[in-house]
Write a protein that holds these residues in place. Structure first.
Motif, PDB file in Angstrom:
ATOM      1  N   THR A 258     -13.249 -27.668  72.191  1.00 15.59           N
ATOM      2  CA  THR A 258     -14.316 -26.855  71.610  1.00 15.59           C
ATOM      3  C   THR A 258     -14.922 -27.512  70.374  1.00 15.59           C
ATOM      4  O   THR A 258     -15.985 -27.101  69.935  1.00 15.59           O
ATOM      5  N   VAL A 259     -14.246 -28.524  69.839  1.00 13.63           N
ATOM      6  CA  VAL A 259     -14.807 -29.217  68.680  1.00 13.63           C
ATOM      7  C   VAL A 259     -16.140 -29.884  69.069  1.00 13.63           C
ATOM      8  O   VAL A 259     -17.023 -30.059  68.217  1.00 13.63           O
TER       9      VAL A 259
ATOM     10  N   GLU B 206     -18.337 -28.444  70.871  1.00 15.21           N
ATOM     11  CA  GLU B 206     -19.348 -27.388  70.685  1.00 15.21           C
ATOM     12  C   GLU B 206     -19.759 -27.351  69.214  1.00 15.21           C
ATOM     13  O   GLU B 206     -20.937 -27.203  68.889  1.00 15.21           O
ATOM     14  N   LEU B 207     -18.764 -27.480  68.342  1.00 18.07           N
ATOM     15  CA  LEU B 207     -19.070 -27.502  66.905  1.00 18.07           C
ATOM     16  C   LEU B 207     -19.972 -28.687  66.574  1.00 18.07           C
ATOM     17  O   LEU B 207     -20.925 -28.567  65.797  1.00 18.07           O
ATOM     18  N   MET B 208     -19.695 -29.830  67.199  1.00 20.71           N
ATOM     19  CA  MET B 208     -20.519 -31.019  66.960  1.00 20.71           C
ATOM     20  C   MET B 208     -21.963 -30.779  67.396  1.00 20.71           C
ATOM     21  O   MET B 208     -22.901 -31.194  66.734  1.00 20.71           O
ATOM     22  N   LYS B 209     -22.100 -30.073  68.520  1.00 20.01           N
ATOM     23  CA  LYS B 209     -23.452 -29.801  69.018  1.00 20.01           C
ATOM     24  C   LYS B 209     -24.171 -28.858  68.045  1.00 20.01           C
ATOM     25  O   LYS B 209     -25.337 -29.075  67.702  1.00 20.01           O
ATOM     26  N   VAL B 210     -23.452 -27.812  67.612  1.00 19.10           N
ATOM     27  CA  VAL B 210     -24.051 -26.849  66.677  1.00 19.10           C
ATOM     28  C   VAL B 210     -24.448 -27.548  65.377  1.00 19.10           C
ATOM     29  O   VAL B 210     -25.472 -27.227  64.775  1.00 19.10           O
ATOM     30  N   LEU B 211     -23.620 -28.523  64.971  1.00 14.11           N
ATOM     31  CA  LEU B 211     -23.908 -29.246  63.716  1.00 14.11           C
ATOM     32  C   LEU B 211     -24.941 -30.355  63.917  1.00 14.11           C
ATOM     33  O   LEU B 211     -25.264 -31.076  62.975  1.00 14.11           O
ATOM     34  N   ASN B 212     -25.409 -30.475  65.148  1.00 13.30           N
ATOM     35  CA  ASN B 212     -26.411 -31.502  65.465  1.00 13.30           C
ATOM     36  C   ASN B 212     -25.909 -32.917  65.115  1.00 13.30           C
ATOM     37  O   ASN B 212     -26.646 -33.741  64.567  1.00 13.30           O
ATOM     38  N   ALA B 213     -24.632 -33.149  65.421  1.00 11.03           N
ATOM     39  CA  ALA B 213     -24.039 -34.459  65.116  1.00 11.03           C
ATOM     40  C   ALA B 213     -24.677 -35.540  65.981  1.00 11.03           C
ATOM     41  O   ALA B 213     -25.019 -35.299  67.137  1.00 11.03           O
TER      42      ALA B 213
ATOM     43  N   GLY C 165     -26.365 -20.262  69.834  1.00 11.84           N
ATOM     44  CA  GLY C 165     -26.032 -21.480  69.087  1.00 11.84           C
ATOM     45  C   GLY C 165     -26.740 -22.712  69.622  1.00 11.84           C
ATOM     46  O   GLY C 165     -26.475 -23.815  69.158  1.00 11.84           O
TER      47      GLY C 165
ATOM     48  N   ILE D  82     -26.189 -24.163  72.285  1.00 14.97           N
ATOM     49  CA  ILE D  82     -25.242 -25.039  73.001  1.00 14.97           C
ATOM     50  C   ILE D  82     -25.581 -24.997  74.482  1.00 14.97           C
ATOM     51  O   ILE D  82     -25.458 -25.983  75.186  1.00 14.97           O
TER      52      ILE D  82
ATOM     53  N   ARG E 229     -30.710 -25.010  64.483  1.00 12.71           N
ATOM     54  CA  ARG E 229     -29.535 -25.870  64.714  1.00 12.71           C
ATOM     55  C   ARG E 229     -29.751 -27.236  64.072  1.00 12.71           C
ATOM     56  O   ARG E 229     -28.850 -27.778  63.415  1.00 12.71           O
TER      57      ARG E 229
ATOM     58  N   HIS F 225     -29.003 -27.491  60.523  1.00 14.87           N
ATOM     59  CA  HIS F 225     -27.598 -27.179  60.206  1.00 14.87           C
ATOM     60  C   HIS F 225     -27.446 -25.767  59.643  1.00 14.87           C
ATOM     61  O   HIS F 225     -26.735 -25.547  58.672  1.00 14.87           O
TER      62      HIS F 225
ATOM     63  N   ILE G  36     -26.633 -23.094  61.662  1.00 14.60           N
ATOM     64  CA  ILE G  36     -25.864 -22.242  62.576  1.00 14.60           C
ATOM     65  C   ILE G  36     -24.380 -22.540  62.379  1.00 14.60           C
ATOM     66  O   ILE G  36     -23.963 -23.698  62.379  1.00 14.60           O
TER      67      ILE G  36
ATOM     68  N   TRP H 139     -20.427 -21.880  63.707  1.00 18.91           N
ATOM     69  CA  TRP H 139     -19.796 -21.637  65.009  1.00 18.91           C
ATOM     70  C   TRP H 139     -18.293 -21.474  64.858  1.00 18.91           C
ATOM     71  O   TRP H 139     -17.610 -22.373  64.388  1.00 18.91           O
TER      72      TRP H 139
ATOM     73  N   PRO I 125     -15.322 -20.624  67.394  1.00 16.69           N
ATOM     74  CA  PRO I 125     -14.928 -20.283  68.770  1.00 16.69           C
ATOM     75  C   PRO I 125     -13.666 -19.435  68.811  1.00 16.69           C
ATOM     76  O   PRO I 125     -12.953 -19.304  67.804  1.00 16.69           O
TER      77      PRO I 125
ATOM     78  N   PHE J 107     -10.889 -19.979  70.518  1.00 20.13           N
ATOM     79  CA  PHE J 107      -9.697 -20.818  70.361  1.00 20.13           C
ATOM     80  C   PHE J 107     -10.127 -22.116  69.683  1.00 20.13           C
ATOM     81  O   PHE J 107     -10.482 -23.085  70.359  1.00 20.13           O
TER      82      PHE J 107
ATOM     83  N   THR K 257     -10.407 -25.635  68.385  1.00 23.33           N
ATOM     84  CA  THR K 257      -9.675 -26.883  68.560  1.00 23.33           C
ATOM     85  C   THR K 257      -9.968 -27.730  67.342  1.00 23.33           C
ATOM     86  O   THR K 257     -11.070 -28.231  67.184  1.00 23.33           O
TER      87      THR K 257
ATOM     88  N   ILE L  10     -20.361 -34.376  58.553  1.00 12.05           N
ATOM     89  CA  ILE L  10     -21.387 -34.524  59.597  1.00 12.05           C
ATOM     90  C   ILE L  10     -22.778 -34.298  59.003  1.00 12.05           C
ATOM     91  O   ILE L  10     -23.722 -35.057  59.262  1.00 12.05           O
TER      92      ILE L  10
END
Lengths: 262, 249
Positions: free
Chosen positions: A160-161, A163-170, B55, B57, B76, B79, B81, B83, B85, B87, B89, B106
């Motif tokens: 899921t990290v 997904e976080l990268m996508k949200v952060l626009n990495a 989001g 995604i 997005r 920066h 938004i 997130w 989740p 669970f 990770t 980032i």
């Protein structure tokens, strides 16, 4: 108090030494029995540990020189196999459809007996060519590397990290630097532990098939010249090198992936 | 910032399995900055899918999501938004503190001091531990701190407090209130807890298994004293109303 892991190591060493003593004494006894009945000593086929050690002392220079050549070829094969596996895994990562084409082909190639390939490889590169040996080594080391790195790529992608990268626009570079590379390190060590002995084995097989030097050729020569001591010593040198490399990799893994077993 | 709103219009999304499965069906909703919206519904009704579309995604099959009149993709890219989740990770090779630092790295923020965030989420003394040494609740708190670290305008939280014990959960809910009061973001969160939804939200969206909005409940009264609100008659009445509505789904 001795730690349980240290105790296990001591037991292992004792079993190993016990086996060597059993081999030495058992073979000496059987050889004397055979010679008493007028047959050739077992030493003609199976050298005793003492003979192997003596051979090491006499032929150590030759074994080391031939082994170095083999290791050099194995390293070249490993690098080529690794780079090719990395290229394929990168393609699979960014273009998932590649997986359905490349992975079945890789499995098919891996299931092929490499000895069966040998005449084709030798024809392709020429008798005695170092490239034929490097090719065999690369072919054998490619598969375990591909399997491990592909598993790494799937594992990382599913986290899921991402997904976080996508949200952060990495950026792609940030994802590779911060996520993919650090997470690939444990998989890299696993693949290297499989691929390095495989690449050495590949180089030895390649040398059996046709080479002007190398430990594989020395093994074939000692076989035809009825020098079992040299054959066993050569074989043992390959095993020792593989074990030492795996031990070194384990140490490095402990140092750089300390967080894995916490 | 004032006046910016989130507009969700005619949102639909289906997944292609053996047969196309519609998980969101003509979803319409809007809310203002500073509002907390919770989404409740049966499992598989598209709650997490909704968050992923908000989001940016996932792309919807049809419909639009706009923030302040612009496509959500722009938010997005800026920066804005956050997130969290269900669970989280965390990166196994980074300590809790380093995981909290990740979003700032980032984004390119120079402020890498996370001690205040660690204190806010109650992870003092645990910041140097690695994810394999953290409990599920601690990991959720790290994920929460990651989100707080860059103060986004839109928080998307998928059952953010599900792995927390009751006391920590109350503490984190209090923190969420403080954030709402201070930063005035829009908080969109998925939960299975009716009490949590009533306690935290301005709007509660009840979804059907077919991915449609069954009802939207507005919690209009002022929740000035939080401790008292949990024990108030209004709170119990609202919980009862939501529970009865959910039984009709």
């Amino acid at each position: 108090m001795i730690k349980s892991s240290s105790r296990n190591k001591i037991y292992l060493l004792l079993i190993f030494l016990g086996l060597i003593v059993f081999w030495q004494l058992g073979e000496s006894y059987l050889s004397s029995q055979r010679m008493g009945s007028g047959r050739a000593s077992l030493e003609a086929f199976i050298p005793t540990p003492q003979t192997i050690v003596k051979t090491f002392m006499v032929e150590g220079g030759l074994i080391f020189s031939e082994l170095s050549t083999t290791c050099l070829r194995a390293s070249a094969g490993l690098v080529i196999g690794l780079l090719f596996a990395l290229l394929i895994v990168s393609l699979i990562y960014y273009f998932p459809f590649v997986r359905s084409v490349v992975v079945p082909i890789s499995f098919a190639v891996n299931s092929f007996p490499i000895i069966g390939f040998s005449p084709i490889i030798i024809l392709l590169f020429g008798q005695g060519s170092a490239w034929a040996i490097i090719f065999v080594s690369a072919l054998i080391s490619y598969f375990p590397t591909l399997v491990s790195l592909e598993a790494a790529s799937r594992d990382i992608k599913s986290q899921t990290v991402m997904e976080l990268m996508k949200v952060l626009n990495a950026t792609r570079f940030q994802i590779i630097k911060k996520i993919i590379l650090p997470n690939s390190v444990p998989y890299f060590f696993v693949s290297m532990k499989l691929a390095i002995p495989a690449s050495i084995m590949g180089a030895v097989i390649g040398e059996w098939l046709g080479a002007n030097n190398g430990i594989g050729r020395l093994m074939i020569l000692s076989f035809y010249q009825m020098k079992p001591g040299l054959l066993y010593a050569s074989l043992l040198s390959v095993v020792v090198v593989s074990c030492l490399i795996i031990a070194l990799l384990s140490l490095l893994e402990k140092k750089y992936c300390f967080w894995k077993k916490m | 910032m004032a006046g910016e709103s989130l507009e969700i219009k005619n949102l639909s999304k289906s997944y292609q399995t053996d047969q196309p499965r519609l998980v969101l069906n003509n979803f319409n909703f809007s809310c203002q900055m500073g509002e907390v919206v919770s989404v409740i519904g049966p499992s598989g009704c598209g709650k997490s899918t909704l968050l992923k579309i908000l989001g940016n995604i996932l792309e919807p099959d049809s419909g639009t999501v706009e923030f302040g009149g612009e496509n959500i993709a722009l938010l997005r890219k800026e920066h804005q938004i956050g997130w969290i989740p269900q669970f989280p990770t965390l990166l196994k090779n980074r300590s809790a503190a380093d995981n909290i630092r990740l979003p700032r790295e980032i984004i390119g923020s120079f402020d890498r001091d996370v001690s205040l965030l660690i204190k806010t989420v109650g992870l003092e003394g645990e910041e140097n531990k690695y994810p394999s040494e953290l409990s599920g609740g601690m990991k959720q708190r790290v994920s929460f701190a990651q989100c707080l670290s860059y103060a986004p305008k839109l928080f998307l939280m998928d059952e953010p407090f599900s792995a927390l014990d009751e006391i920590t959960r109350e503490k984190m809910q209090g923190e969420l209130f403080a954030i709402t009061a201070h930063l005035k973001p829009i908080i969109f969160f998925v939960t299975h807890s009716i009490e949590e939804a009533v306690f935290l939200s301005n709007h509660i969206i009840l979804m059907t298994a077919a991915g449609e909005i069954f009802k939207t409940i507005d919690i209009n009264y002022q929740k000035i004293d939080r401790k008292d609100f949990r024990n108030s008659q209004e709170f119990f009445d609202s919980v009862k109303t939501v529970r009865n509505l959910l039984r009709r789904l």
